[in-house]
Design a protein around this motif. Structure first.
Motif, PDB file in Angstrom:
ATOM      1  N   LYS A   1      -1.882  -3.999   0.698  1.00 31.31           N
ATOM      2  CA  LYS A   1      -2.680  -2.812   0.361  1.00 31.31           C
ATOM      3  C   LYS A   1      -3.118  -2.836  -1.105  1.00 31.31           C
ATOM      4  O   LYS A   1      -4.198  -2.377  -1.447  1.00 31.31           O
ATOM      5  N   THR A   2      -2.275  -3.415  -1.965  1.00 32.86           N
ATOM      6  CA  THR A   2      -2.628  -3.473  -3.388  1.00 32.86           C
ATOM      7  C   THR A   2      -3.758  -4.466  -3.641  1.00 32.86           C
ATOM      8  O   THR A   2      -4.634  -4.220  -4.458  1.00 32.86           O
ATOM      9  N   HIS A   3      -3.708  -5.594  -2.942  1.00 32.61           N
ATOM     10  CA  HIS A   3      -4.610  -6.695  -3.301  1.00 32.61           C
ATOM     11  C   HIS A   3      -5.844  -6.842  -2.410  1.00 32.61           C
ATOM     12  O   HIS A   3      -6.652  -7.735  -2.634  1.00 32.61           O
TER      13      HIS A   3
ATOM     14  N   GLU B   1       1.944  -5.197  -0.768  1.00 35.23           N
ATOM     15  CA  GLU B   1       1.155  -6.273  -1.411  1.00 35.23           C
ATOM     16  C   GLU B   1      -0.249  -6.326  -0.807  1.00 35.23           C
ATOM     17  O   GLU B   1      -1.247  -6.424  -1.509  1.00 35.23           O
TER      18      GLU B   1
END
Ligand SMILES: [Zn+2]
Length: 402
Positions: free
Chosen positions: A168-170, A166
């Motif tokens: 790393k994605t956001h 999460e």
């Protein structure tokens, strides 16, 4: 001269102090030039600051998500009671999401104003995510794994991997798994974390006497922690060696190719024996950084780490953190340096500044753009006022000027 030029009584370039040096930055803050020995014209053209200039500070250890707990936990209770109180507070539904995020936002802004440019931030939640999406600071997120019962290891690893994904994605920032502390992570979970080959680990280490007592003798105040949590104690109880000696080999075993061993940041080290420091430094290939958070140590245990021994064995690897506002009244690297200078008067100003800038940047793997006044980097320029004979004074302030 192209760009904006600054000078001061002394300028610290990341490694040493230069009297009346000049640092030149462009409009975006990139270093164009560092002039150690400027001529009269170069000096005249630079804006002068009384005191010293240095690169932006690196706060290697923080928990911004705990910022709402400022002044909530009593001082000097010792680590076990601190943790129990902290867990009680974290489960208290009275603190709304808004309250938490306002506190995190304020903490982030204060760190900016105090001259901090990068933060090693321990995360257990996504509470600070909205702030991290717009902050000018650089963060390295250490996704913390915790769990003493061996049977929970797989579940705790999966949760942490999900949380790291999460992050790393956001956000644009790196996120790596890390164990909380030797006494709070089972051996199975330690080996699972190691098997993920994290590039960088940041673990609380020997923050209390109780931690070593548990590992060496298998008794002491840690028992009360496990009892209060209603769990079976850590299985390494009474293994006859200190917590550090038990844990380090998990991360120093030859990793399967092509992975390289992780860099380690050991945080607090308040009760690390000199023999453990010597052992860790000589035994392993991994870069091992020793993070000092003196104000938090005084807050929780009323003790300070063995700074003299650390300097003797690993001065190049000492870094500074603030820990969280649950155990500190400021998130200021300058205040940590003042505290160290006050309790260990033999530490030279240059050493403190190096720990706070260049060493910290290396520890968080951001030395290619932070930590020194090297042309092409964008480290931030910080002015520290009221320096007296190469010592901070009580009224010294840090302020970002570029
Ligand atoms: Zn911490």
């Amino acid at each position: 001269m192209k760009g904006r030029a600054f000078t001061a009584d002394e300028v610290f370039d990341g490694w040493q102090l230069w009297p009346h040096a000049v640092v030149v930055v462009d409009e975006q803050g990139y270093i164009l030039q560092f002039i150690a020995h400027p001529d009269d014209r170069q000096r005249r053209e630079a804006v002068y600051f009384p005191g010293l200039l240095c690169p932006g500070f690196i706060n290697v250890h923080c928990h911004t998500e705990l910022s709402y707990l400022k002044d909530r936990i009593p001082r000097r209770t010792g680590l076990v009671d601190f943790i129990l109180k902290l867990m009680e507070m974290r489960n208290d539904q009275a603190f709304s999401c808004d309250v938490k995020q306002q506190a995190i936002s304020l903490a982030d802004q204060q760190m900016q104003q105090e001259g901090i440019v990068a933060v090693g931030d321990i995360v257990n939640t996504l509470d600070s995510l909205p702030i991290k999406q717009s902050t000018p600071l650089h963060y390295h997120h250490f996704v913390e794994c915790m769990g003493v019962p061996e049977t929970l290891a797989q579940q705790r690893l999966s949760q942490a991997l999900k949380l790291a994904a999460e992050w790393k994605t956001h956000t644009v920032f790196p996120a790596t798994l890390t164990p909380h502390a030797p006494y709070s992570v089972s051996d199975t979970l330690l080996s699972y974390i190691a098997s993920q080959h994290p590039s960088l680990i940041s673990m609380h280490n020997q923050e209390s006497e109780a931690e070593n007592a548990w590992f060496v003798f298998g008794h002491g105040p840690m028992q009360r922690l496990y009892d209060s949590l209603g769990i079976a104690p850590h299985a390494a109880a009474g293994c006859g060696i200190t917590s550090l000696r038990h844990v380090l080999p998990f991360f120093t075993m030859p990793p399967s190719p092509p992975a390289t061993p992780p860099s380690l940041i050991l945080v607090h080290n308040t009760f690390t024996p000199e023999t453990d420091i010597a052992w860790a430094v000589t035994e392993f290939q991994n870069p091992i950084y020793w993070c000092l958070c003196p104000k938090a140590n005084l807050y929780i245990e009323g003790r300070l780490p063995p700074v003299k021994a650390l300097m003797a064995y690993a001065s190049d690897m000492i870094v500074i953190g603030t820990d969280s506002l649950a155990s500190n009244d400021t998130l200021s690297i300058l205040e940590e340096m003042k505290c160290l200078q006050q309790h260990f008067p033999f530490i030279e100003l240059e050493s403190l500044l190096r720990w706070a800038t260049w060493n910290g940047a290396r520890a968080l793997h951001c030395e290619s753009w932070l930590g020194s006044f090297t042309p092409g980097k964008r480290p931030g320029v910080v002015h520290i006022s009221a320096i007296d004979h190469r010592r901070f004074s009580a009224s010294s302030n840090a302020r970002r000027i570029a």
